[in-house]
Design an enzyme around this catalytic site. Structure first.
Site, PDB file in Angstrom:
ATOM      1  N   GLU A   1      12.739   8.673 -18.090  1.00 55.03           N
ATOM      2  CA  GLU A   1      13.918   9.440 -17.661  1.00 55.03           C
ATOM      3  C   GLU A   1      15.044   9.363 -18.683  1.00 55.03           C
ATOM      4  O   GLU A   1      14.792   9.373 -19.888  1.00 55.03           O
ATOM      5  CB  GLU A   1      14.339   8.993 -16.253  1.00 55.03           C
ATOM      6  CG  GLU A   1      13.180   9.212 -15.244  1.00 55.03           C
ATOM      7  CD  GLU A   1      13.603   9.018 -13.807  1.00 55.03           C
ATOM      8  OE1 GLU A   1      14.626   9.551 -13.404  1.00 55.03           O
ATOM      9  OE2 GLU A   1      12.857   8.323 -13.072  1.00 55.03           O
TER      10      GLU A   1
ATOM     11  N   ASP B   1      14.610  13.937  -4.636  1.00 53.88           N
ATOM     12  CA  ASP B   1      14.332  12.901  -5.630  1.00 53.88           C
ATOM     13  C   ASP B   1      15.197  11.674  -5.312  1.00 53.88           C
ATOM     14  O   ASP B   1      16.154  11.736  -4.527  1.00 53.88           O
ATOM     15  CB  ASP B   1      14.578  13.433  -7.045  1.00 53.88           C
ATOM     16  CG  ASP B   1      13.812  12.635  -8.093  1.00 53.88           C
ATOM     17  OD1 ASP B   1      13.335  11.526  -7.776  1.00 53.88           O
ATOM     18  OD2 ASP B   1      13.695  13.103  -9.237  1.00 53.88           O
TER      19      ASP B   1
HETATM   20  C1  BGC Z   1      12.042  10.584 -10.660  1.00 60.07           C
HETATM   21  C2  BGC Z   1      10.879  11.184  -9.933  1.00 60.07           C
HETATM   22  C3  BGC Z   1      10.103  10.137  -9.188  1.00 60.07           C
HETATM   23  C4  BGC Z   1      11.029   9.333  -8.309  1.00 60.07           C
HETATM   24  C5  BGC Z   1      10.343   8.224  -7.557  1.00 60.07           C
HETATM   25  C6  BGC Z   1      12.854   9.656  -9.787  1.00 60.07           C
HETATM   26  O1  BGC Z   1      13.815   8.967 -10.514  1.00 60.07           O
HETATM   27  O2  BGC Z   1      12.862  11.617 -11.155  1.00 60.07           O
HETATM   28  O3  BGC Z   1      10.049  11.860 -10.835  1.00 60.07           O
HETATM   29  O4  BGC Z   1       9.094  10.720  -8.456  1.00 60.07           O
HETATM   30  O5  BGC Z   1      12.052   8.760  -9.088  1.00 60.07           O
HETATM   31  O6  BGC Z   1      10.038   7.157  -8.371  1.00 60.07           O
HETATM   32  C1  BGC Z   2      12.764   3.064  -9.493  1.00 57.02           C
HETATM   33  C2  BGC Z   2      12.185   4.334 -10.045  1.00 57.02           C
HETATM   34  C3  BGC Z   2      13.189   5.410  -9.895  1.00 57.02           C
HETATM   35  C4  BGC Z   2      14.485   5.006 -10.570  1.00 57.02           C
HETATM   36  C5  BGC Z   2      15.535   6.059 -10.398  1.00 57.02           C
HETATM   37  C6  BGC Z   2      14.035   2.739 -10.223  1.00 57.02           C
HETATM   38  O1  BGC Z   2      14.574   1.561  -9.738  1.00 57.02           O
HETATM   39  O2  BGC Z   2      11.851   2.035  -9.594  1.00 57.02           O
HETATM   40  O3  BGC Z   2      11.014   4.699  -9.392  1.00 57.02           O
HETATM   41  O4  BGC Z   2      12.710   6.599 -10.421  1.00 57.02           O
HETATM   42  O5  BGC Z   2      14.940   3.770 -10.096  1.00 57.02           O
HETATM   43  O6  BGC Z   2      16.762   5.677 -10.907  1.00 57.02           O
END
Ligand code: BGC
Ligand code: BGC
Length: 656
Positions: free
Chosen positions: A520, A324
Site C-alpha cells: 500500500e 475497505d
Molecule cells: C487493503 C485491502 C485489503 C484490506 C484488508 C486494506 O488496507 O486496501 O486491499 O483487502 O486492507 O486487509
Molecule cells: C492490517 C492490514 C490492513 C492495514 C490497513 C494492517 O494493520 O493488517 O490488513 O490492510 O492495516 O491500514
C-alpha cells in the site's frame, strides 16, 4: 410518548436530509456517469427458492441482528463468543494476523480457529442463526500462512498473461483457503495501474485493461468454481473504482479521470468479473474527480451513483459490496465507527476491524433516528444472506470440506514454479549468454539471491512483508537454493555483497537485485525521488559496476514490484531478467536461466512486459515518451538478436 415524538421528528429530519441529498445529487448529476456503462440490469436474475429462504430468515431478524450481519471485525479484536453475542456477520485476518498471533500457526491451528468462529455464530439465540464468513487477503496464494506456496504477484501474472494459469492459481488458492476453513478471498485486485510511483503497482496485472479483465475474471472463476463445492471460495473484485488511476500514483488519492476512462479503462476488470459471477466487490479508498468537468465526486465509499446506480442497478450486481479497512472514516462527517453516508451510498458490509462494537451501536442509532432507511439495511442483509447461501455456508460448515485441515492442500509448488517460469521477462540476452551451460562455475551475488522476503514482496506473512527472515517460511526456496539444486552446491559460490578475490575461478556472475518489500502507501514513491533502482540502492549499483569490471559476463535478475529505470544496470549485464515478485518457488527462474539436462526440452522465456519499461528515472507512466521497452516486449531464446548498449540517463536524480 415523548420518545415517539422525538423519533418521529428525527425521522422527518432524516427524510428532509435525504431529500436534500438527492436534490444535490440531481443538481450535479451527469447522466453519462451511468449511461456510459453497458446496461446489464437484465442480468440480475435471482433464484426464487433462495430469495424465499432469505425472506424467512430476514423477517425473523431483529435490527441488532441485521446490523451485526453488516459488520466485519478482525480476529485480533473479536473472540468467537463475541461473534455469537453480537451476531457479527463476518471476520477477517488483516495482513499479519494469525491464530493466537503465531506466525508459524499450522494449517490445523487455522482450521481450528475457523471452526470455533463458525460454531459460535451458529450457536447464537437467533431464530435462524447465520454463519459467520471469514475473509482473507490471499492475493498471491494463501499468503498469511507460513506453510503455503506463494505465487507470483499479479504484475508477474500479467507478464504471463495466461488466463488458464491464473485460473489454476485461483483453484489452488481456493483449496488452500478451504484447508484453513476460510471461504472468502479479498482478490483479485482489478486496478489498471497507470503510475509506477504507486505502492500497489504490483497488485495490478497490467496497465492494459484487457490483460486485467481476462486475468481478473480467470482468477474469479478459479477461486469461486461453482461457489458451493469443497474447493470453492468467494472472490472479491477490488478496489471499486479507479484505485489504479490516482494522480501521481498516490495510494488512496484522487483519480482525475474522465467518465469514459473510468468505465473503459478502470471498469474493464469489473465487467469481466461480473460476467464471471464475482460474489463480492470491495470499495476503493480513492476519490474520483471528473477530468472533463472537474467535478469532485469525493471518496468512492460515499459515491451512491457508482456504488448503487452503476454497480447494483445498471450492471445488475446482486452480491455484496464490502468497505475497505477503516475506509469509512475518510468520508466527511464520518468516523471509523459510524458512517450512515456509506450505508446509504450502497456499502453492505463494513470492514470495521477494531471498532466494530461501536459501529454496531452507532448504526443502530442511525437507523432508529432515521438517518438510514430500514429498507437499505434490509437490502444489505439480503445481499449478505444471498452470498452466504450461495456459497453453501449454511448447509455445509467449512469443516465438511475434504480439504479442511489438510496441510497438503496449501501447497502447489509445481504450479507456482510454472507460474514463475511464465512470468519472468527476458529484457536482454546479448551473445546468447543464457541459458547457462550446466558446467558453469557461478559466482552468485546480491542479498536478494538468498532472501525469501525479497522474492515475495508485500502481503506475505505480514502486511508489509518486510519483517520475515528466511526461517519464517516453512516452504519454498530462494534462487540460491534453486541454483544449487540444479547445478550442484560446489558449482555455486555465494557472495552476498559481491566481493570477489579471484574472478578466474568463475565462468559467469549471476547478480540478484531487488526492492525491499512494501504494501500500500508504504510503497509509494513521491517526487523528487526518482524511479531508479540505482538511486535507491547505490550499494548494488556500485557492486554491479565492480563486477562488470572483472570482465566476467554478468546475468542480472531483478525482483521488483514495478518497472523502473535500470539502464545503467542493463548496460553492465549481458543478460537481464525482470522477474517481478515471483513468490516461493524461485526454481522456476533456475529452469529458465540454466540449460536443460541433455535430452530434455529447454524452458524458454514466454513472459512479456505488462507495463512499459522506462528509459529515464522520471518517466512515471506508459504514455510517457521515454520508454526503453514497450509494453508487450520480451525476448525468447529463439530470438537471438543482441540489444547492445542502451542510452543511460544523465539526469540529476531529482524528478519534478
Ligand atoms: C487493503 C485491502 C485489503 C484490506 C484488508 C486494506 O488496507 O486496501 O486491499 O483487502 O486492507 O486487509
Ligand atoms: C492490517 C492490514 C490492513 C492495514 C490497513 C494492517 O494493520 O493488517 O490488513 O490492510 O492495516 O491500514
Amino acid at each position: 410518548m415523548t420518545r415517539r415524538v422525538i423519533s418521529a421528528g428525527a425521522a422527518i429530519l432524516g427524510i428532509i436530509l435525504s431529500a436534500c441529498a438527492s436534490t444535490q445529487a440531481t443538481k450535479h448529476q451527469n447522466p453519462q456517469v451511468v449511461s456510459v456503462w453497458p446496461d446489464r440490469s437484465a442480468s440480475a436474475v435471482l433464484d426464487p427458492t433462495v430469495e424465499s429462504r432469505i425472506d424467512v430468515i430476514l423477517s425473523s431478524m431483529s435490527l441488532e441482528q441485521k446490523i451485526g450481519q453488516m459488520t466485519q471485525a478482525d480476529i485480533r479484536y473479536i473472540s468467537p463468543d463475541e461473534v455469537r453475542q453480537y451476531y457479527v456477520g463476518s471476520i477477517l485476518n488483516g495482513g499479519g494476523a494469525w491464530p493466537s498471533m503465531r506466525k508459524d500457526a499450522t494449517v490445523a491451528d487455522w482450521a481450528e480457529l475457523a471452526e470455533a468462529y463458525y460454531d459460535a455464530s451458529m450457536s447464537s439465540d437467533a431464530a435462524y442463526p447465520v454463519p459467520v464468513i471469514w475473509g482473507t487477503d490471499a492475493v498471491h496464494g494463501h499468503n498469511n500462512v507460513a506453510f503455503a506456496t506463494i505465487f507470483p504477484h499479479n504484475i508477474g501474472l500479467g507478464a504471463a498473461d495466461d488466463p488458464d494459469l491464473t485460473y489454476r492459481i485461483g483453484r489452488a488458492t481456493a483449496r488452500a483457503l478451504r484447508a484453513t476453513g476460510i471461504t472468502w478471498d479479498f482478490a483479485p485486485t482489478l486496478a489498471v495501474a497507470q503510475d509506477r510511483r504507486w505502492g500497489r503497482y504490483y497488485e495490478s496485472y497490467s496497465s492494459d485493461p484487457t490483460i486485467v479483465a481476462r486475468n481478473g475474471a480467470a482468477l474469479v472463476r478459479g477461486l469461486q468454481g461453482h461457489l458451493d463445492e469443497d474447493g470453492d471460495v468467494l472472490a472479491t473484485a477490488k478496489h471499486y473504482l479507479g484505485d489504479g488511476g490516482t494522480d501521481n500514483g498516490k495510494d488512496q488519492g484522487t483519480a482525475t479521470v474522465s467518465v469514459k476512462d473510468l468505465a473503459k479503462v478502470h471498469g474493464a476488470g469489473y465487467l469481466a468479473s461480473l460476467d464471471a459471477g464475482v460474489a463480492t466487490v470491495m470499495g476503493s479508498y480513492s476519490s474520483w474527480t471528473d477530468a472533463i468537468t472537474h467535478e469532485a465526486h469525493g471518496k468512492m465509499h460515499g459515491n451512491r451513483e457508482l456504488l448503487t446506480s452503476v454497480l447494483k442497478e445498471r450492471l445488475g450486481f446482486t452480491g455484496v459490496v464490502v468497505s475497505d479497512w477503516n475506509a469509512i472514516e475518510q468520508l466527511p462527517g464520518c468516523a471509523r465507527d459510524r458512517c450512515p453516508q456509506a450505508v446509504n451510498a450502497g456499502i453492505d458490509l463494513f470492514m470495521v476491524p477494531e471498532d466494530w462494537k461501536a459501529f454496531i451501536a452507532n448504526t443502530l442509532d442511525d437507523v432508529r433516528e432515521g438517518r438510514i432507511p430500514e429498507s437499505r439495511i434490509d437490502d444489505a442483509v439480503r445481499r449478505i444472506l444471498r452470498v452466504k447461501l450461495a456459497s453453501g455456508l449454511f448447509d455445509h460448515p467449512p469443516k465438511e470440506s475434504q480439504y479442511f485441515a489438510d496441510a497438503s492442500a496449501v501447497r502447489a509448488p509445481d504450479l507456482a514454479r510454472e507460474a514463475v517460469r511464465k512470468s519472468a521477462v527476458l529484457l536482454k540476452n546479448d551473445s546468447q549468454l543464457l541459458p547457462l551451460p550446466r558446467s558453469s562455475r557461478v559466482l552468485l551475488v546480491g542479498e536478494a539471491a538468498d532472501t525469501m522476503a525479497m522474492q515475495m514482496g508485500g502481503w506475505t506473512l505480514t502486511w508489509q512483508g518486510d519483517e520475515n527472515p528466511n526461517s519464517d517460511f516453512k516452504t519454498g526456496e530462494t534462487l540460491r537454493q534453486a541454483l544449487q539444486a540444479v547445478l550442484g552446491t560446489t558449482s555455486i559460490t555465494y557472495s552476498k555483497d559481491g566481493s570477489v578475490d579471484d574472478p578466474s575461478g568463475y565462468d559467469v556472475i549471476v547478480a540478484v537485485l531487488g526492492e525491499n518489500p512494501y504494501a500500500e502507501y508504504n510503497g509509494d514513491v513521491a517526487f523528487p525521488q526518482p524511479l531508479s533502482y540505482s538511486a535507491s540502492h547505490p550499494a548494488d549499483a556500485t557492486m554491479l559496476a565492480n563486477l562488470a569490471a572483472t570482465g566476467l559476463p554478468v546475468v542480472t535478475v531483478l525482483y521488483s514490484g514495478r518497472t523502473l529505470y535500470a539502464s545503467d544496470l542493463i548496460n553492465r549485464s549481458q543478460a537481464f531478467v525482470a522477474a517481478f515478485l515471483p513468490g516461493s518457488e524461485a526454481g522456476g527462474l533456475a529452469d529458465l536461466i540454466v540449460a536443460a539436462p541433455p535430452g530434455e526440452a529447454q524452458s524458454d522465456f514466454t513472459g512479456h512486459l505488462p507495463f512499459a519499461w522506462p528509459a529515464t528515472p522520471c518517466a512515471t507512466s506508459d504514455t510517457d515518451r521515454e520508454m526503453l521497452f514497450r509494453r508487450g516486449y520480451g525476448l525468447a531464446y529463439a530470438e537471438a538478436s543482441d540489444i547492445g548498449p542502451v542510452t543511460e540517463s544523465v539526469t540529476p536524480v531529482a524528478c519534478d
